[in-house]
Every structure is written in structure tokens, then in C-alpha cells.
Scaffold this motif. Structure first.
Motif, PDB file in Angstrom:
ATOM      1  N   THR A  90       0.975  -0.925   0.149  1.00  0.00           N
ATOM      2  CA  THR A  90       0.128  -0.299  -0.107  1.00  0.00           C
ATOM      3  C   THR A  90       0.965   1.701  -0.012  1.00  0.00           C
ATOM      4  OG1 THR A  90      -0.105   0.190   2.586  1.00  0.00           O
ATOM      5  CG2 THR A  90      -1.629  -1.200   1.329  1.00  0.00           C
ATOM      6  N   ALA A 150       2.743   2.046   3.410  1.00  0.00           N
ATOM      7  CA  ALA A 150       3.862   1.047   3.783  1.00  0.00           C
ATOM      8  C   ALA A 150       5.637   0.867   3.750  1.00  0.00           C
ATOM      9  CB  ALA A 150       3.700  -0.560   2.681  1.00  0.00           C
ATOM     10  N   THR A 184       1.091  -3.161   5.148  1.00  0.00           N
ATOM     11  CA  THR A 184       0.638  -1.708   5.411  1.00  0.00           C
ATOM     12  C   THR A 184       0.963  -1.533   6.464  1.00  0.00           C
ATOM     13  OG1 THR A 184      -1.495  -0.680   4.973  1.00  0.00           O
ATOM     14  CG2 THR A 184      -1.766  -2.934   5.673  1.00  0.00           C
ATOM     15  N   GLN A 239      -7.510  -1.121   5.921  1.00  0.00           N
ATOM     16  CA  GLN A 239      -7.313  -1.407   4.858  1.00  0.00           C
ATOM     17  C   GLN A 239      -6.491  -3.084   4.707  1.00  0.00           C
ATOM     18  OE1 GLN A 239      -4.457   0.486   1.979  1.00  0.00           O
ATOM     19  NE2 GLN A 239      -5.738   2.230   1.594  1.00  0.00           N
TER      20      GLN A 239
END
Length: 495
Positions: free
Chosen positions: A272, A275, A430, A435
Motif C-alpha cells: 500500500t 507501507a 500496510t 485496509q
């Protein structure tokens, strides 16, 4: 082995059938070579026939009742002694695994330790695995279930985890009172034949009936086929390619056998926008290049947020560039492919990626150098610029390969991750837990990880895939691994 004049001699292994070591009725053997150095013959093993397989199955059937009636603690004691003997030979087993399959010595040592732990785990579970008691609706009644063994379990195992996978099939089968017939892969059978030496010694110490454990080597057609179709085999557990697994599933179900298959996959990792890119590159490189990519849980599809794509690809390429390739027993960063056919298949996929318009960010070929001339070595490879429907983004490469795609919204990332027919292992890297939770909820894979590589498994929890990765019948490992090998009897006892 060393001869009388100091020359190195190749050891010949026999099958273990009905409590004794036996040569195949064919009188033929095949060579197992070191994929790091194909001039080295690691061992010779039996080129077994259908008659050999049938003999092993009949031996297992003859021992079925005696082993079923052996108390669980006694079955556990046999497994525990086996584990102890394996542990005492851990270094030897790990080196054998490395020499015949190509894993680095560290990887081989880890897999060997896992196999030892599997036997210890099921040794303990054999003592307390039984049925359950229920509250009856009538007075003066006991209501309970009893778990009984299926009978004869046929096990067909692959080359890529040649000690761990046979262990996690065989140990729960034996712990629950089944007799077993196991066909090992031709590419890497030697390490488990050495496990069988440990089991044979343990069987003698614990007076285990002859025929409880039977292990053979040979081709799938000659040895595997009878295991799937013989009337005396009650359950079949297979790990391997989807093509073979689908055929075995059809044959076993037509014969009304219980069937369990674990097949291939095309595993994604989503990276993501928030990250840690360096951490993500470590996670992906470990999942993609570890064990030379020869794991059904290996990372092959990397779905990266467009805002961090360039930074991530640079970091992943750096790790590929710095991966030391070498002979497995020398413990480099990455060993060879396991066989010539596996090497050729992986190189063909690299060429296909290039033909379909991929950018080869790094790798894509065999490494240069005299040290690689006698082995099946390949470079860790990173590609980008392909859509999800590209061949190498849909079909399992089974090599050190990472194909990078980009996304802009998490919905798109999850859709891309699910855009394959397989469903074994998936992960997300992430710092956004919302998410991560969405990913866990919406991904159609049997194993889901957050901030970890798709590879690496705990032995006491269920393992298995969804969709085309599995028969979706029973999971392996943990207690569920024992459930597969048992059937439930419900008892109403009025008094």
C-alpha cells in the motif's frame, strides 16, 4: 559411503514394505543427482512397479486392524521415538535434502527441523485425540462420538518439500490409527528414505506391526496410480501440480474414496501507499526468491500502489542483485532449481514475459560463471509492465519470480489480487489496519497474512487453499490434519 580404497560410493536405497527393506521386483534403479552439481550422484533408488505398489497396499491392509486397535499413547510413543531419532540425525538429513533438492543448507535445516517438530506434535496429539461427549435429550443415556481411522491412507508427495510434506501427511495418519502407503517423488526421495530408517528402528523398539508404514519410490504411473485406484486404499492425500491433482481427484472420487489435494497457486502481495517500502521489499524478496521460488506459497504477483512503484521496484531489484547464487550445501542466498525440466520451464516463462511486453527489471536468465555450468541455476527475476491477464501473471512460474503491477485504490488492489483461478496464500504490507482488515475479509485465499511474506507456516494451524489450489475438502496440519484421516461414529448408550 566410502569404499575400501577411499573412493566415494553411491548408496542404494530400497523400498520399505511390510516391515522390511525390499528391492523392487523390476530389479531396476534410478539415479538421484545433485542439482547444484549434476556430476554428483546422491543416491540410487528403486524403480518400483505396480506389483510393488500392490504389495505395499496389501501389507498395509493386513496391518489395518492391529494398528487401529493399538492405543493412542502407544502410537504416539512410536512417533515420538521416530522424532528423537530424526533429531539425532538432523544435520545429516539437512545436508541430504540440500544435496538432492538444491535448497540452501539453512533452508534445508529449517525444513528438517519442521519435520522433526511435526512428528513430536502428532506424537502428543495421538494421546488425547478422540470424540466428544454431548448432553442427551433423554435420561439414562450417554451420547458421544468416537473418531475411528479411515483404514489405509495413500500418500503421494512432491519434491519441493521432500521431508516436511511427507511428515505432515504421514504423522497424523499414523497418530489416528491408519496404516500408510507413501510414494515419494523421484527427484528428491533420499531424505525421507533416511527418515524411514529412523521409523524402522522405532518400529522395532515399539513392536509396531509389520505393514503399518510402507514407502516406495518410482513413477506416478507405475506406483501412484495403484495407490489412487486400489480397492484397499480408503483415503488419498496428494500434493503436486494441478494437472495431476485434478486427475487424481476424479479417479479417487469415482472410486468413492476420501480425497485431499493441495495444488499450485499464484500468490499476491499488495504493497500500500503507506507501507514501509524497505520492509515491503524484504517481505516480497523473501517470499519470491526464498527456496528458489519453488514453493506453492511463493509470492509471484506484487500489486503496488502507483505512488510507491518506482521506489519499491528499485528496492526489490537491489535485493535481487544482492542475492548470492550458489551450491546449496555452501549455504548461499539462493540455490538452484531442482531439475533440468524445472529450469527450462522457468526460463520459458521468462521468455514469454518478455515476448508479451514485460520490462525485465532484473534477471530473466541463467547466471554466468564456471561455477554454474554443472547445475540448474537461474537468476532471481523482477518484471514489470504487464497486465493481470498476462501469462506469467496467471500461470505458476514456480521459480524466483516477482511480477509487479500497480493500483490506485484498495478496491482495485483486492480485485487484482483475486484475479486468478488459484487461492492459496496472499499478503498485504500496510500501516493502515482498516485496509488490512478489508483485505482479510475480501481476499479469496486460504491463507492470509498482514505484513508478512506469503511463505512460512505454523504447523499447528490449518493449511490449505481455495478455488483451484485445493480440493477444498479437508485442511492439512494441526488438528484438522487428523480429522481428514478419521471418520466419526456417533454412539447412543442407554442404561
Amino acid at each position: 559411503m566410502v569404499g575400501s580404497e577411499g573412493e566415494v560410493m553411491t548408496q542404494t536405497f530400497e523400498n520399505y514394505v511390510d516391515g522390511e527393506w525390499r528391492a523392487s521386483e523390476t530389479g531396476e534403479t534410478f539415479e538421484v543427482v545433485n542439482p547444484s552439481d549434476t556430476t554428483e550422484v546422491v543416491a540410487e533408488c528403486q524403480q518400483s512397479s505396480e506389483a510393488d505398489a500392490n504389495g505395499a497396499i496389501e501389507a498395509a491392509a493386513a496391518a489395518r486392524d492391529a494398528w487401529k486397535n493399538t492405543p493412542g499413547p502407544d502410537r504416539g510413543a512410536f512417533l515420538r521415538t521416530t522424532a528423537k531419532k530424526m533429531d539425532e540425525r538432523r544435520d545429516e538429513l539437512a545436508e541430504t535434502l540440500s544435496r538432492e533438492e538444491g535448497k540452501t543448507l539453512s533452508e534445508a535445516t529449517g525444513e528438517t527441523g519442521r519435520a522433526v517438530d511435526i512428528f513430536y506434535y502428532y506424537a502428543e496429539r495421538a494421546m488425547d485425540y478422540a470424540g466428544e461427549s454431548y448432553n442427551p435429550s433423554a435420561q439414562g443415556q450417554n451420547l458421544y462420538t468416537v473418531r475411528e481411522p479411515m483404514g489405509v491412507a495413500g500418500l503421494i508427495t512432491p519434491w519441493n518439500y521432500p521431508i516436511a510434506i511427507p511428515a505432515w501427511k504421514m504423522a497424523p495418519a499414523l497418530a489416528t490409527g491408519n496404516t500408510v502407503v507413501c510414494k515419494l517423488s523421484k527427484e528428491a526421495p533420499t531424505v525421507y528414505l533416511k527418515v524411514m530408517e529412523c521409523m524402522a528402528e522405532a518400529a522395532e523398539e515399539h513392536d509396531v506391526p509389520d505393514g503399518v508404514v510402507n514407502v516406495l519410490t518410482g513413477s506416478g504411473e507405475e506406483v501412484g496410480q495403484p495407490i489412487v485406484t486400489h480397492d484397499e486404499v480408503d483415503a488419498v492425500s496428494f500434493t503436486g501440480s494441478r494437472q495431476v491433482g485434478d486427475m487424481i481427484y476424479e479417479q479417487a472420487t469415482d472410486a468413492h474414496k476420501r480425497i485431499q489435494t493441495e495444488l499450485g497457486s499464484k500468490n499476491p502481495t499488495v504493497v500500500t501507499e503507506n507501507a514501509d517500502v524497505e520492509q515491503a521489499a524484504d517481505i516480497v524478496s523473501g517470499g519470491a526468491f526464498g527456496v528458489t521460488g519453488q514453493a506453492c506459497t511463493a509470492t509471484e504477483r506484487v500489486i503496488v500502489h502507483e505512488s510507491v512503484e518506482e521506489e519499491f521496484v528499485d528496492a526489490l531489484v537491489e535485493r535481487a542483485e544482492n542475492t548470492e547464487i550458489g551450491h546449496g550445501v555452501e549455504d548461499p542466498g539462493m540455490g538452484p532449481k531442482a531439475s533440468e525440466s524445472e529450469l527450462e520451464n522457468t526460463l520459458d516463462y521468462f521468455q514469454t514475459a518478455e515476448d508479451e511486453g514485460a520490462t525485465i527489471e532484473y534477471g530473466g536468465d541463467e547466471p554466468d560463471g564456471e561455477e554454474y555450468e554443472d547445475g540448474y541455476f537461474v537468476q532471481p527475476t523482477v518484471v514489470s509492465g504487464l497486465d493481470s491477464d498476462a501469462t506469467v501473471m496467471q500461470e505458476e512460474v514456480f521459480g524466483p519470480f516477482a511480477g509487479v503491477m500497480t493500483y490506485s485504490e484498495i478496491d482495485e488492489a483486492i480485485e487484482l489480487a483475486n484475479d486468478v483461478e488459484y487461492g492459496l496464500a496472499a499478503s498485504i504490507v500496510t500501516d493502515d489496519h482498516s485496509q488490512a482488515n478489508r483485505f482479510v475479509d475480501e481476499i479469496d485465499f486460504g491463507i492470509v497474512k498482514v505484513n508478512e511474506a506469503t511463505t512460512g507456516l505454523e504447523l499447528h494451524v490449518p493449511f490449505g487453499g481455495m478455488n483451484a489450489s485445493s480440493s477444498e475438502t479437508y485442511r492439512e496440519q494441526g488438528e484438522e490434519g487428523m480429522d481428514y484421516f478419521t471418520i466419526i461414529k456417533t454412539v447412543y448408550d442407554s442404561y
